[in-house]
Design a protein around this motif. Structure first.
Motif, PDB file in Angstrom:
ATOM      1  N   GLY A  21      -3.472  -3.044   0.014  1.00  0.00           N
ATOM      2  CA  GLY A  21      -4.271  -4.077   0.651  1.00  0.00           C
ATOM      3  C   GLY A  21      -3.416  -5.112   1.365  1.00  0.00           C
ATOM      4  N   ASP A  22      -2.302  -5.498   0.737  1.00  0.00           N
ATOM      5  CA  ASP A  22      -1.373  -6.441   1.374  1.00  0.00           C
ATOM      6  C   ASP A  22      -0.836  -5.863   2.674  1.00  0.00           C
ATOM      7  OD1 ASP A  22      -1.634  -8.125  -0.848  1.00  0.00           O
ATOM      8  OD2 ASP A  22       0.148  -7.291  -1.827  1.00  0.00           O
ATOM      9  N   TRP A  23      -0.435  -4.609   2.606  1.00  0.00           N
ATOM     10  CA  TRP A  23       0.155  -3.942   3.773  1.00  0.00           C
ATOM     11  C   TRP A  23      -0.829  -3.929   4.934  1.00  0.00           C
ATOM     12  CZ3 TRP A  23       1.996   1.880   3.792  1.00  0.00           C
ATOM     13  CH2 TRP A  23       3.058   2.032   4.687  1.00  0.00           C
ATOM     14  N   ALA A  24      -2.086  -3.589   4.623  1.00  0.00           N
ATOM     15  CA  ALA A  24      -3.106  -3.512   5.668  1.00  0.00           C
ATOM     16  C   ALA A  24      -3.443  -4.884   6.245  1.00  0.00           C
ATOM     17  CB  ALA A  24      -4.365  -2.846   5.112  1.00  0.00           C
ATOM     18  N   GLU A  25      -3.656  -5.868   5.384  1.00  0.00           N
ATOM     19  CA  GLU A  25      -4.132  -7.175   5.846  1.00  0.00           C
ATOM     20  C   GLU A  25      -3.028  -8.034   6.447  1.00  0.00           C
ATOM     21  OE1 GLU A  25      -7.087  -8.284   6.227  1.00  0.00           O
ATOM     22  OE2 GLU A  25      -8.120  -6.577   5.309  1.00  0.00           O
ATOM     23  N   GLN A  26      -1.838  -7.949   5.884  1.00  0.00           N
ATOM     24  CA  GLN A  26      -0.775  -8.866   6.311  1.00  0.00           C
ATOM     25  C   GLN A  26       0.138  -8.281   7.384  1.00  0.00           C
ATOM     26  OE1 GLN A  26       1.268 -10.802   2.958  1.00  0.00           O
ATOM     27  NE2 GLN A  26      -0.462 -10.224   1.644  1.00  0.00           N
ATOM     28  N   TYR A  27       0.038  -6.974   7.642  1.00  0.00           N
ATOM     29  CA  TYR A  27       0.912  -6.365   8.643  1.00  0.00           C
ATOM     30  C   TYR A  27       0.154  -5.452   9.600  1.00  0.00           C
ATOM     31  CZ  TYR A  27       4.400  -3.075  10.518  1.00  0.00           C
ATOM     32  OH  TYR A  27       5.160  -2.284  11.340  1.00  0.00           O
ATOM     33  N   ALA A  57      -7.051   4.295   6.014  1.00  0.00           N
ATOM     34  CA  ALA A  57      -6.663   5.122   4.866  1.00  0.00           C
ATOM     35  C   ALA A  57      -5.927   4.290   3.831  1.00  0.00           C
ATOM     36  CB  ALA A  57      -5.794   6.285   5.331  1.00  0.00           C
ATOM     37  N   VAL A  58      -5.038   3.415   4.280  1.00  0.00           N
ATOM     38  CA  VAL A  58      -4.298   2.547   3.360  1.00  0.00           C
ATOM     39  C   VAL A  58      -5.267   1.676   2.559  1.00  0.00           C
ATOM     40  CG1 VAL A  58      -2.616   0.666   3.202  1.00  0.00           C
ATOM     41  CG2 VAL A  58      -2.232   2.547   4.799  1.00  0.00           C
ATOM     42  N   ARG A  59      -6.304   1.209   3.201  1.00  0.00           N
ATOM     43  CA  ARG A  59      -7.284   0.347   2.522  1.00  0.00           C
ATOM     44  C   ARG A  59      -7.998   1.088   1.394  1.00  0.00           C
ATOM     45  NH1 ARG A  59      -8.365  -4.292   5.835  1.00  0.00           N
ATOM     46  NH2 ARG A  59      -7.330  -4.086   7.869  1.00  0.00           N
ATOM     47  N   ASP A  60      -8.048   2.420   1.481  1.00  0.00           N
ATOM     48  CA  ASP A  60      -8.675   3.188   0.403  1.00  0.00           C
ATOM     49  C   ASP A  60      -7.879   3.106  -0.890  1.00  0.00           C
ATOM     50  OD1 ASP A  60     -10.832   3.976   1.894  1.00  0.00           O
ATOM     51  OD2 ASP A  60     -10.141   6.029   2.234  1.00  0.00           O
ATOM     52  N   TRP A  61      -6.581   2.799  -0.800  1.00  0.00           N
ATOM     53  CA  TRP A  61      -5.793   2.588  -2.016  1.00  0.00           C
ATOM     54  C   TRP A  61      -5.224   1.165  -2.022  1.00  0.00           C
ATOM     55  CZ3 TRP A  61      -0.561   2.024  -0.737  1.00  0.00           C
ATOM     56  CH2 TRP A  61      -0.145   2.625   0.450  1.00  0.00           C
ATOM     57  N   ALA A  62      -6.063   0.229  -1.605  1.00  0.00           N
ATOM     58  CA  ALA A  62      -5.647  -1.174  -1.525  1.00  0.00           C
ATOM     59  C   ALA A  62      -5.197  -1.727  -2.872  1.00  0.00           C
ATOM     60  CB  ALA A  62      -6.798  -2.023  -0.979  1.00  0.00           C
TER      61      ALA A  62
END
Length: 455
Positions: free
Chosen positions: A88-94, A46-51
């Motif tokens: 996107g940062d939140w999803a990929e880096q954490y 879901a987070v990636r949908d507003w990356a």
């Protein structure tokens, strides 16, 4: 062969987002086996949908302490705590590294379609609490599966169920029929296809929160480059002193700047506002454009597209056979609802809470994270991290830790959205940063307070 004792079964966590993964990390820390079920193909789907959208809160406020401990052996280091990640940062880096650290405790492409007590529908009392949960799943290939669980933590969020544009909480007449022209997300105008969809067009933006501000600002920037681009901002209320937030006086600079950019979009003619407008219907004219009609009969000039940003609501359909105690207005746990009512509270005035406020008549089933807030938009990530810390302590039998709810919250402001910055320097930390204002410590029980925050 006899079935395993309930205590030997895993705790099923629904959703591999920030709060679901934090719940799993806390369970691991407690020596309890978690099984995270994620409908999407990756962590934080879901987070990636507003990356493309930046959070209001810095890195220091959007990571969980137990998760950081789990990540440490792999050499993970939290990004600069004073900087603000995008989705996107939140999803990929954490989030993805955290899911990877959990390994086979996370299953992707797995949709939960039902939760119940084994052999008991919601009517049956006899022996109910002694039975494990049975979790019904749908796999990517369409096959069905059943799992047994000792407890269920639903961290599935509300992203999949956005609010409609109808003023009565239901879809406006013609809204579903015009689905090809209606979006319920902040547009990513860096995507060429999305840019072409809105460039040179009239777009109605329905909603009055941070997502609407972000969208108005995005469309105003597009209007400077694409002639004919215009936004029609539809508000159910009039425009007053607080319509655009705190502006320069806002103790969250990113949010204040966002409101000012939305205000500038209107004042500079890139957007016009239709106030006191409660949508009744969506019609099409002879050219296929959309005409929005209010309950009082007002009809707006035709638009090409509509972006509806009226909040989200929980999907409770797969929980129909468990006994939930929910507030009739907010669809949040009964004891939690008065603490988060958006008519009274902002994110920073929500009283710290844990297992006591999140318990239901059905023992060992919990709604956490954004889903626990029902329709209230005041959720903070760090509030969710504290929720799962308390709940996992209760599942482990540590009532003292479960009831010791400690949190340092930011005061003022509704912090349910994401930030927008004029330049990279604006994304750096500053005095009074975080989600709202200067922190105020709220503490119950024993121990030192921990930091909070994170929208």
């Amino acid at each position: 062969m006899s079935a395993p004792a309930t205590g030997q079964l895993p705790v099923v966590v629904i959703g591999a987002g920030p709060i679901g993964l934090a719940a799993a990390a806390h369970l691991v820390e407690r020596g309890i086996e978690p099984l995270v079920l994620e409908a999407g193909p990756a962590a934080g789907s879901a987070v990636r949908d507003w990356a493309h959208v930046r959070l209001f809160s810095p890195w220091a406020e959007v990571t969980d302490p137990a998760a950081e401990k789990l990540l440490a052996p792999a050499g993970w280091v939290r990004p600069d705590g004073a900087t603000y990640p995008t989705g996107g940062d939140w999803a990929e880096q954490y989030l993805q590294p955290l899911a990877d650290a959990l390994g086979d405790k996370v299953r992707y492409g797995t949709t939960v379609t039902g939760v119940a007590r084994a052999g008991r529908d919601r009517i049956v009392d006899s022996g109910r609490d002694e039975q494990p949960f049975t979790v019904h799943l749908r796999l990517p290939d369409g096959r069905e599966e059943r799992l047994a669980a000792r407890a269920v933590i639903d961290a599935s969020g509300t992203w999949s169920t956005p609010g409609p544009m109808g003023a009565n909480g239901l879809p406006a007449l013609g809204e579903n029929a015009s689905a090809d022209r209606i979006s319920y997300r902040v547009p990513d105008l860096e995507d060429p296809a999305v840019r072409a969809r809105y460039g040179g067009k009239r777009t109605a933006v329905v909603g009055s929160g941070a997502s609407a501000f972000t969208t108005l600002a995005y469309l105003a920037e597009l209007a400077k480059e694409e002639k004919g681009t215009h936004a029609v901002w539809i508000l159910r209320r009039g425009i007053g002193a607080d319509t655009y937030g705190g502006g320069e006086a806002d103790q969250l600079p990113a949010r204040g700047a966002l409101g000012l950019r939305a205000k500038a979009a209107v004042e500079n003619g890139y957007a016009s506002a239709a106030t006191g407008f409660r949508t009744e219907a969506v019609e099409r004219d002879a050219d296929g454009r959309l005409i929005i009609v209010a309950e009082d009969g007002r009809r707006l000039d035709p638009v090409h597209e509509i972006i509806v940003l009226t909040g989200f609501r929980p999907d409770l359909s797969f929980l129909s056979e468990v006994r939930l105690g929910l507030d009739e207005r907010l669809q949040a746990p009964t004891a939690l609802a008065p603490l988060i009512d958006p008519n009274v509270h902002s994110c920073g005035t929500v009283y710290p809470h844990g297992v006591n406020e999140l318990s239901h008549p059905e023992r060992d089933v919990y709604l956490v994270g954004m889903k626990s807030y029902g329709r209230a938009p005041t959720f903070l990530a760090m509030t969710g991290y504290e929720q799962v810390r308390s709940i996992t302590a209760a599942i482990a039998g540590d009532r003292e830790a479960a009831e010791r709810v400690e949190l340092t919250l930011q005061e003022t402001g509704v912090c349910g959205g994401a930030g927008l910055f004029d330049d990279p320097d604006a994304a750096q930390g500053s005095a009074g940063g975080g989600c709202c204002a200067a922190p105020t410590t709220l503490q119950i029980g024993i121990g030192a307070p921990v930091s909070s925050g994170g929208c």
